[in-house]
Design a protein around this motif. Sequence first.
Motif, PDB file in Angstrom:
ATOM      1  N   ALA A 220     -21.942  27.089  21.513  1.00 32.13           N
ATOM      2  CA  ALA A 220     -21.192  28.309  21.855  1.00 32.13           C
ATOM      3  C   ALA A 220     -20.884  29.107  20.599  1.00 32.13           C
ATOM      4  N   ARG A 221     -20.518  28.393  19.520  1.00 30.25           N
ATOM      5  CA  ARG A 221     -20.227  29.086  18.265  1.00 30.25           C
ATOM      6  C   ARG A 221     -21.459  29.834  17.772  1.00 30.25           C
ATOM      7  N   GLU A 222     -22.633  29.223  17.860  1.00 28.44           N
ATOM      8  CA  GLU A 222     -23.868  29.872  17.423  1.00 28.44           C
ATOM      9  C   GLU A 222     -24.149  31.146  18.232  1.00 28.44           C
ATOM     10  N   GLN A 223     -23.883  31.085  19.542  1.00 29.15           N
ATOM     11  CA  GLN A 223     -24.134  32.255  20.375  1.00 29.15           C
ATOM     12  C   GLN A 223     -23.170  33.400  20.046  1.00 29.15           C
ATOM     13  N   LEU A 224     -21.911  33.072  19.804  1.00 31.87           N
ATOM     14  CA  LEU A 224     -20.938  34.099  19.433  1.00 31.87           C
ATOM     15  C   LEU A 224     -21.330  34.778  18.129  1.00 31.87           C
ATOM     16  N   LEU A 225     -21.792  33.963  17.169  1.00 38.71           N
ATOM     17  CA  LEU A 225     -22.198  34.518  15.882  1.00 38.71           C
ATOM     18  C   LEU A 225     -23.483  35.329  16.011  1.00 38.71           C
ATOM     19  N   HIS A 227     -24.707  36.972  18.564  1.00 38.79           N
ATOM     20  CA  HIS A 227     -24.545  38.247  19.277  1.00 38.79           C
ATOM     21  C   HIS A 227     -23.434  39.102  18.689  1.00 38.79           C
ATOM     22  N   GLY A 228     -22.621  38.546  17.811  1.00 38.08           N
ATOM     23  CA  GLY A 228     -21.565  39.339  17.177  1.00 38.08           C
ATOM     24  C   GLY A 228     -20.527  39.859  18.140  1.00 38.08           C
ATOM     25  N   VAL A 229     -20.174  39.060  19.142  1.00 34.45           N
ATOM     26  CA  VAL A 229     -19.175  39.467  20.124  1.00 34.45           C
ATOM     27  C   VAL A 229     -17.937  38.583  19.992  1.00 34.45           C
ATOM     28  N   PRO A 230     -16.757  39.110  20.335  1.00 33.44           N
ATOM     29  CA  PRO A 230     -15.535  38.309  20.193  1.00 33.44           C
ATOM     30  C   PRO A 230     -15.327  37.312  21.318  1.00 33.44           C
ATOM     31  N   ALA A 231     -16.071  37.447  22.434  1.00 38.83           N
ATOM     32  CA  ALA A 231     -15.867  36.544  23.555  1.00 38.83           C
ATOM     33  C   ALA A 231     -17.105  36.531  24.434  1.00 38.83           C
ATOM     34  N   LEU A 232     -17.282  35.428  25.172  1.00 43.04           N
ATOM     35  CA  LEU A 232     -18.378  35.292  26.122  1.00 43.04           C
ATOM     36  C   LEU A 232     -17.844  34.658  27.404  1.00 43.04           C
ATOM     37  N   LEU A 245     -14.420  32.295  26.788  1.00 42.46           N
ATOM     38  CA  LEU A 245     -14.266  31.634  25.490  1.00 42.46           C
ATOM     39  C   LEU A 245     -14.306  32.695  24.403  1.00 42.46           C
ATOM     40  N   THR A 246     -13.306  32.664  23.506  1.00 39.79           N
ATOM     41  CA  THR A 246     -13.198  33.678  22.457  1.00 39.79           C
ATOM     42  C   THR A 246     -13.324  33.052  21.078  1.00 39.79           C
ATOM     43  N   GLN A 247     -13.648  33.883  20.113  1.00 36.67           N
ATOM     44  CA  GLN A 247     -13.673  33.427  18.730  1.00 36.67           C
ATOM     45  C   GLN A 247     -12.300  32.900  18.299  1.00 36.67           C
ATOM     46  N   GLN A 280     -14.278  19.308  22.722  1.00 38.81           N
ATOM     47  CA  GLN A 280     -15.673  19.069  22.388  1.00 38.81           C
ATOM     48  C   GLN A 280     -16.619  19.967  23.169  1.00 38.81           C
ATOM     49  N   ARG A 281     -16.148  20.450  24.321  1.00 38.13           N
ATOM     50  CA  ARG A 281     -16.993  21.264  25.186  1.00 38.13           C
ATOM     51  C   ARG A 281     -16.340  22.629  25.416  1.00 38.13           C
ATOM     52  N   VAL A 282     -17.166  23.564  25.871  1.00 42.61           N
ATOM     53  CA  VAL A 282     -16.665  24.910  26.149  1.00 42.61           C
ATOM     54  C   VAL A 282     -15.549  24.870  27.182  1.00 42.61           C
ATOM     55  N   GLY A 283     -15.720  24.006  28.204  1.00 41.69           N
ATOM     56  CA  GLY A 283     -14.713  23.914  29.255  1.00 41.69           C
ATOM     57  C   GLY A 283     -13.360  23.445  28.761  1.00 41.69           C
ATOM     58  N   ASP A 284     -13.332  22.763  27.607  1.00 41.89           N
ATOM     59  CA  ASP A 284     -12.054  22.286  27.074  1.00 41.89           C
ATOM     60  C   ASP A 284     -11.234  23.406  26.427  1.00 41.89           C
ATOM     61  N   LEU A 285     -11.906  24.487  26.001  1.00 42.01           N
ATOM     62  CA  LEU A 285     -11.209  25.552  25.275  1.00 42.01           C
ATOM     63  C   LEU A 285     -11.076  26.852  26.061  1.00 42.01           C
ATOM     64  N   MET A 286     -11.939  27.053  27.024  1.00 46.96           N
ATOM     65  CA  MET A 286     -11.976  28.360  27.709  1.00 46.96           C
ATOM     66  C   MET A 286     -10.650  28.660  28.394  1.00 46.96           C
TER      67      MET A 286
END
Length: 344
Positions: A220-225, A227-232, A245-247, A280-286
């Motif tokens: 997820a971190r790689e995708q945010l970087l 695409h240069g977006v603050p959230a996905l 999920l946000t930066q 550890q997963r996107v679902g844990d932070l979103m």
Amino acid sequence: MIGLLLSGLLSHIALGWAAPGAHIAWLVAPMAASAVLLFCVPASPLAQPWSVIGGNVVSALTGVACAQLIPEPMLAAPLAGGLAIAMMFLLRCLHPPGGAAAMTAVLGGDAVREAGFAFALAPVGLNAVLLVVAALAYNRLTGAHHAHAPVKPSIVDDEDLDAALEHFGEPLDVSREDLATIVHDAEQHAVERRARGLRAGEVSVAPVARLAPDQPLSSAREQLLRHGVPALPVVDGEGRLLGLLTQAQLLRAASEAEMRSLGSRARLALVSLAGMREAQRVGDLMTAGVAVNDTQPATEAAALAARLGLARVPVVDAKGMLAGMTGPAEVLAALHGAAMERAA
């Protein structure tokens, strides 16, 4: 009433002192018509000081001249009215009561005829000056203005307004500045009306990427970087929105020691997964529940994005499926596009 009373009394005092015993009018009837414009529509071009004073005096002079040159009042009065209008047009002091002042100079009786051209200065000119002074004082006290401060419309220039007024082919009781203010206000109301009518689904755009709830945070971190977006948005296998999920969430999950003195993008790039002990997963932070329905006003979506400090928020349909992303930029772009279409 007070303005007319003061104008009449002061004129009576001045004229009585200048010509004691003379039977001359100290307040002429056209001043009542001038008062309507001066006190009720002070911003009108017909109610400006030069229009009131110049229009009345020039018209009275024209009427006196017609009365002296043409003995028959039935011929002199209409001629005086018509020539007064022409003179006011020529001198740019158009004032409707001036027509009455011209005819008063013809039909006013022996006292007016005896006064001759002096009638145009006193009482007509004196009345007009005193009434203008009274109106200026009254309008200053009440907050009215004889000329509105010009407000520029967004796509209309002074040349456009002048061309429109000239193309209309006849004089209007509105100045260029007032017309510009009206056009500007109309544009603002149109934008507000258009904004209220826009729905979030109409201005949404497809997300640059989607995340899965069981996706590793490193991915997820790689995708945010990338695409240069603050959230996905985070969606399930069917495309139903689960959260966002946000930066900022990734940065808060990392250890603080390695984040100091780095820019936000640099900090995100150096986030250590070791520092994310629990998540550890996107679902844990979103974050769940950050979305708007596609039928909600677009302004509500923009307000939500601004309140959360995000560029866009997810838009879902009636079934909860991700329909797109939208924010203030998309709303402004839609309004700007509509304005350009109307201008074209």
